[in-house]
Design a protein around this motif. Sequence first.
Motif, PDB file in Angstrom:
ATOM      1  N   PHE A 129      43.612  95.820  92.342  1.00 27.66           N
ATOM      2  CA  PHE A 129      44.790  94.991  92.626  1.00 27.66           C
ATOM      3  C   PHE A 129      46.024  95.865  92.811  1.00 27.66           C
ATOM      4  O   PHE A 129      46.039  97.046  92.437  1.00 27.66           O
ATOM      5  CB  PHE A 129      45.029  93.966  91.506  1.00 27.66           C
ATOM      6  N   ARG A 135      54.670  91.190  90.089  1.00 28.52           N
ATOM      7  CA  ARG A 135      53.413  90.414  90.053  1.00 28.52           C
ATOM      8  C   ARG A 135      52.282  91.332  90.471  1.00 28.52           C
ATOM      9  O   ARG A 135      52.512  92.413  91.021  1.00 28.52           O
ATOM     10  CB  ARG A 135      53.454  89.213  91.024  1.00 28.52           C
ATOM     11  N   THR A 136      51.034  90.865  90.270  1.00 27.49           N
ATOM     12  CA  THR A 136      49.882  91.645  90.736  1.00 27.49           C
ATOM     13  C   THR A 136      49.035  90.782  91.649  1.00 27.49           C
ATOM     14  O   THR A 136      48.813  89.594  91.362  1.00 27.49           O
ATOM     15  CB  THR A 136      49.004  92.108  89.549  1.00 27.49           C
ATOM     16  N   TYR A 137      48.549  91.368  92.741  1.00 31.58           N
ATOM     17  CA  TYR A 137      47.669  90.653  93.679  1.00 31.58           C
ATOM     18  C   TYR A 137      46.513  91.564  94.088  1.00 31.58           C
ATOM     19  O   TYR A 137      46.726  92.751  94.402  1.00 31.58           O
ATOM     20  CB  TYR A 137      48.463  90.203  94.921  1.00 31.58           C
ATOM     21  N   THR A 138      45.325  91.004  94.107  1.00 31.91           N
ATOM     22  CA  THR A 138      44.146  91.765  94.518  1.00 31.91           C
ATOM     23  C   THR A 138      44.231  92.104  95.999  1.00 31.91           C
ATOM     24  O   THR A 138      44.655  91.261  96.806  1.00 31.91           O
ATOM     25  CB  THR A 138      42.879  90.925  94.258  1.00 31.91           C
ATOM     26  N   SER A 195      46.186  88.239  99.761  1.00 31.12           N
ATOM     27  CA  SER A 195      45.990  86.831 100.147  1.00 31.12           C
ATOM     28  C   SER A 195      46.434  85.983  98.975  1.00 31.12           C
ATOM     29  O   SER A 195      45.814  86.004  97.906  1.00 31.12           O
ATOM     30  CB  SER A 195      44.526  86.597 100.495  1.00 31.12           C
ATOM     31  N   ILE A 196      47.544  85.282  99.187  1.00 30.15           N
ATOM     32  CA  ILE A 196      48.274  84.686  98.068  1.00 30.15           C
ATOM     33  C   ILE A 196      48.267  83.170  98.165  1.00 30.15           C
ATOM     34  O   ILE A 196      48.611  82.591  99.202  1.00 30.15           O
ATOM     35  CB  ILE A 196      49.717  85.242  98.036  1.00 30.15           C
ATOM     36  N   GLU A 198      52.029  75.920  92.477  1.00 30.57           N
ATOM     37  CA  GLU A 198      52.702  74.620  92.386  1.00 30.57           C
ATOM     38  C   GLU A 198      53.939  74.710  91.500  1.00 30.57           C
ATOM     39  O   GLU A 198      54.168  75.730  90.850  1.00 30.57           O
ATOM     40  CB  GLU A 198      51.722  73.590  91.822  1.00 30.57           C
ATOM     41  N   ALA A 216      56.511  77.944  90.825  1.00 30.77           N
ATOM     42  CA  ALA A 216      55.864  79.251  91.010  1.00 30.77           C
ATOM     43  C   ALA A 216      56.774  80.151  91.845  1.00 30.77           C
ATOM     44  O   ALA A 216      56.969  79.922  93.041  1.00 30.77           O
ATOM     45  CB  ALA A 216      54.514  79.065  91.680  1.00 30.77           C
ATOM     46  N   LEU A 217      57.325  81.178  91.212  1.00 30.88           N
ATOM     47  CA  LEU A 217      58.446  81.909  91.805  1.00 30.88           C
ATOM     48  C   LEU A 217      58.037  82.778  92.998  1.00 30.88           C
ATOM     49  O   LEU A 217      58.511  82.588  94.123  1.00 30.88           O
ATOM     50  CB  LEU A 217      59.095  82.765  90.703  1.00 30.88           C
ATOM     51  N   VAL A 218      57.185  83.755  92.753  1.00 32.38           N
ATOM     52  CA  VAL A 218      56.919  84.770  93.776  1.00 32.38           C
ATOM     53  C   VAL A 218      56.066  84.207  94.920  1.00 32.38           C
ATOM     54  O   VAL A 218      56.358  84.433  96.100  1.00 32.38           O
ATOM     55  CB  VAL A 218      56.264  86.016  93.144  1.00 32.38           C
ATOM     56  N   GLN A 260      55.704  81.179  95.999  1.00 30.13           N
ATOM     57  CA  GLN A 260      56.449  80.248  96.867  1.00 30.13           C
ATOM     58  C   GLN A 260      57.474  80.999  97.711  1.00 30.13           C
ATOM     59  O   GLN A 260      57.660  80.698  98.892  1.00 30.13           O
ATOM     60  CB  GLN A 260      57.133  79.165  96.031  1.00 30.13           C
ATOM     61  N   VAL A 265      41.222  80.993  94.890  1.00 31.41           N
ATOM     62  CA  VAL A 265      41.820  82.246  95.378  1.00 31.41           C
ATOM     63  C   VAL A 265      41.143  83.470  94.751  1.00 31.41           C
ATOM     64  O   VAL A 265      41.373  84.601  95.171  1.00 31.41           O
ATOM     65  CB  VAL A 265      43.345  82.245  95.161  1.00 31.41           C
ATOM     66  N   THR A 300      39.473  86.690  96.624  1.00 25.62           N
ATOM     67  CA  THR A 300      40.081  87.894  97.220  1.00 25.62           C
ATOM     68  C   THR A 300      39.323  89.204  96.960  1.00 25.62           C
ATOM     69  O   THR A 300      39.057  89.942  97.910  1.00 25.62           O
ATOM     70  CB  THR A 300      41.574  88.020  96.835  1.00 25.62           C
TER      71      THR A 300
HETATM   72  C1  LIG Z   1      44.686  91.165  88.383  1.00 19.99           C
HETATM   73  C2  LIG Z   1      45.290  89.958  89.072  1.00 19.99           C
HETATM   74  C3  LIG Z   1      44.984  89.723  90.386  1.00 19.99           C
HETATM   75  C4  LIG Z   1      45.520  88.604  91.042  1.00 19.99           C
HETATM   76  N1  LIG Z   1      45.197  88.387  92.351  1.00 19.99           N
HETATM   77  C5  LIG Z   1      45.697  87.303  92.980  1.00 19.99           C
HETATM   78  C6  LIG Z   1      45.367  87.046  94.347  1.00 19.99           C
HETATM   79  O1  LIG Z   1      44.623  87.809  94.994  1.00 19.99           O
HETATM   80  N2  LIG Z   1      45.924  85.960  94.935  1.00 19.99           N
HETATM   81  C7  LIG Z   1      46.754  85.086  94.249  1.00 19.99           C
HETATM   82  O2  LIG Z   1      47.227  84.107  94.847  1.00 19.99           O
HETATM   83  N3  LIG Z   1      47.055  85.308  92.952  1.00 19.99           N
HETATM   84  C8  LIG Z   1      46.566  86.382  92.303  1.00 19.99           C
HETATM   85  N4  LIG Z   1      46.922  86.620  90.998  1.00 19.99           N
HETATM   86  C9  LIG Z   1      47.911  85.724  90.336  1.00 19.99           C
HETATM   87  C10 LIG Z   1      49.350  86.241  90.626  1.00 19.99           C
HETATM   88  O3  LIG Z   1      49.544  87.490  89.998  1.00 19.99           O
HETATM   89  C11 LIG Z   1      50.448  85.293  90.112  1.00 19.99           C
HETATM   90  O4  LIG Z   1      50.196  85.042  88.750  1.00 19.99           O
HETATM   91  C12 LIG Z   1      50.525  83.981  90.862  1.00 19.99           C
HETATM   92  O5  LIG Z   1      50.804  84.197  92.234  1.00 19.99           O
HETATM   93  C13 LIG Z   1      51.633  83.101  90.270  1.00 19.99           C
HETATM   94  O6  LIG Z   1      52.858  83.783  90.361  1.00 19.99           O
HETATM   95  P1  LIG Z   1      54.176  83.017  90.824  1.00 19.99           P
HETATM   96  O7  LIG Z   1      55.325  83.941  90.662  1.00 19.99           O
HETATM   97  O8  LIG Z   1      53.978  82.353  92.135  1.00 19.99           O
HETATM   98  O9  LIG Z   1      54.259  81.846  89.750  1.00 19.99           O
HETATM   99  P2  LIG Z   1      55.017  81.913  88.331  1.00 19.99           P
HETATM  100  O10 LIG Z   1      56.488  81.880  88.517  1.00 19.99           O
HETATM  101  O11 LIG Z   1      54.432  83.015  87.551  1.00 19.99           O
HETATM  102  O12 LIG Z   1      54.565  80.513  87.756  1.00 19.99           O
HETATM  103  C14 LIG Z   1      53.169  80.228  87.498  1.00 19.99           C
HETATM  104  C15 LIG Z   1      53.039  78.776  87.082  1.00 19.99           C
HETATM  105  O13 LIG Z   1      53.815  78.548  85.910  1.00 19.99           O
HETATM  106  C16 LIG Z   1      54.724  77.477  86.130  1.00 19.99           C
HETATM  107  N5  LIG Z   1      55.986  77.799  85.473  1.00 19.99           N
HETATM  108  C17 LIG Z   1      56.879  78.755  85.845  1.00 19.99           C
HETATM  109  N6  LIG Z   1      57.921  78.780  84.991  1.00 19.99           N
HETATM  110  C18 LIG Z   1      57.675  77.812  84.061  1.00 19.99           C
HETATM  111  C19 LIG Z   1      58.363  77.364  82.934  1.00 19.99           C
HETATM  112  N7  LIG Z   1      59.507  77.901  82.560  1.00 19.99           N
HETATM  113  N8  LIG Z   1      57.798  76.370  82.212  1.00 19.99           N
HETATM  114  C20 LIG Z   1      56.609  75.828  82.548  1.00 19.99           C
HETATM  115  N9  LIG Z   1      55.919  76.213  83.628  1.00 19.99           N
HETATM  116  C21 LIG Z   1      56.430  77.190  84.370  1.00 19.99           C
HETATM  117  C22 LIG Z   1      54.910  77.371  87.622  1.00 19.99           C
HETATM  118  O14 LIG Z   1      55.228  76.051  88.030  1.00 19.99           O
HETATM  119  C23 LIG Z   1      53.564  77.795  88.143  1.00 19.99           C
HETATM  120  O15 LIG Z   1      52.684  76.707  88.235  1.00 19.99           O
HETATM  121  C24 LIG Z   1      46.367  87.711  90.339  1.00 19.99           C
HETATM  122  C25 LIG Z   1      46.667  87.972  88.988  1.00 19.99           C
HETATM  123  C26 LIG Z   1      46.137  89.074  88.367  1.00 19.99           C
HETATM  124  C27 LIG Z   1      46.480  89.319  86.926  1.00 19.99           C
END
Ligand SMILES: Cc1cc2nc3c(=O)[nH]c(=O)nc-3n(C[C@H](O)[C@H](O)[C@H](O)COP(=O)(O)OP(=O)(O)OC[C@H]3O[C@@H](n4cnc5c(N)ncnc54)[C@H](O)[C@@H]3O)c2cc1C
Length: 230
Positions: free
Chosen positions: A87, A103-106, A119-120, A124, A127-129, A131, A168, A171
């Motif tokens: 990743f 954040r981390t993505y594969t 591939s992200i 919902e 979700a910060l990054v 979206q 997802v 990936t």
């Molecule tokens: C090793 C690894 C590999 C990964 N590979 C992939 C990949 O290939 N593709 C992929 O799509 N993802 C992957 N992920 C997941 C990715 O890293 C993120 O966790 C994911 O995209 C969510 O991040 P975000 O910033 O969009 O959401 P975040 O902001 O982290 O939010 C996540 C969830 O929490 C909720 N939330 C946020 N803040 C609050 C709050 N204050 N109270 C309550 N709920 C809250 C949001 O509504 C959302 O549903 C991987 C993760 C890891 C650890």
Amino acid sequence: MGHFQKLIVHMVNGDSSTAAAMTSIPPEGISRSVSVEPTASAELEEARSHYISMEVARVEPESEIITSFYLRRTDGQPLHPWEQGQFLPIRVTIPGQNKPTVRTYTISTACNPDHYRLSIRRGEGDALVSQFLHADAKPGFKLEAMAPHGRFVLGKSDRPVVLVSGGVGITPMVAMAEHIVAESKRKGKFRPVYFVHGTQNRRVHAFREHIRALAADHPQFKVHISYSRP
Ligand SMILES: Cc1cc2nc3c(=O)[nH]c(=O)nc-3n(C[C@H](O)[C@H](O)[C@H](O)COP(=O)(O)OP(=O)(O)OC[C@H]3O[C@@H](n4cnc5c(N)ncnc54)[C@H](O)[C@@H]3O)c2cc1C
């Protein structure tokens, strides 16, 4: 490699006896004042702990909720090699946030010197990054990445392999499948693959055609897809 480096350093320093004695240079024979270029692995270790500037080169929707972002280095240098399944730690500057978000993505494609593909899934709620990237990361968008990390990788073997994923989580399996097909074709020896994937339905099913195309290119690549809400 170490022996070879010492040989080169001695020759550059004009030590004419070195070539004749090339099999017997003692480890302490190298001058400490001579600087030797860092090895590839030292460079990789350095890259693992530092962010470098990357640019989105291409954006491809894979389903209604998953989009692929192709990233290239902004300095035009080739990417460090990675293993299928690893990743990428990324750092994104999002307007309104007081610091860059990590954040981390594969990496969803097999190792190549040109680009990473992430591939992200669009998350919902808040979700910060994910979206933000879905809405704003167009070609030319800049972010930062470290070198690839992770131990969940495809082992070196010719034994049959079962790649199982949901949503997802596909990936790393895509990266591994691409690698196996390319390596099998290169060697002329086809490592059997069972690609098992579950998701809700065709609308959210990413890489459907891509996996079919890989299977069509490999006589021992079996695909099983299961939908929970067809
Ligand atoms: C090793 C690894 C590999 C990964 N590979 C992939 C990949 O290939 N593709 C992929 O799509 N993802 C992957 N992920 C997941 C990715 O890293 C993120 O966790 C994911 O995209 C969510 O991040 P975000 O910033 O969009 O959401 P975040 O902001 O982290 O939010 C996540 C969830 O929490 C909720 N939330 C946020 N803040 C609050 C709050 N204050 N109270 C309550 N709920 C809250 C949001 O509504 C959302 O549903 C991987 C993760 C890891 C650890």
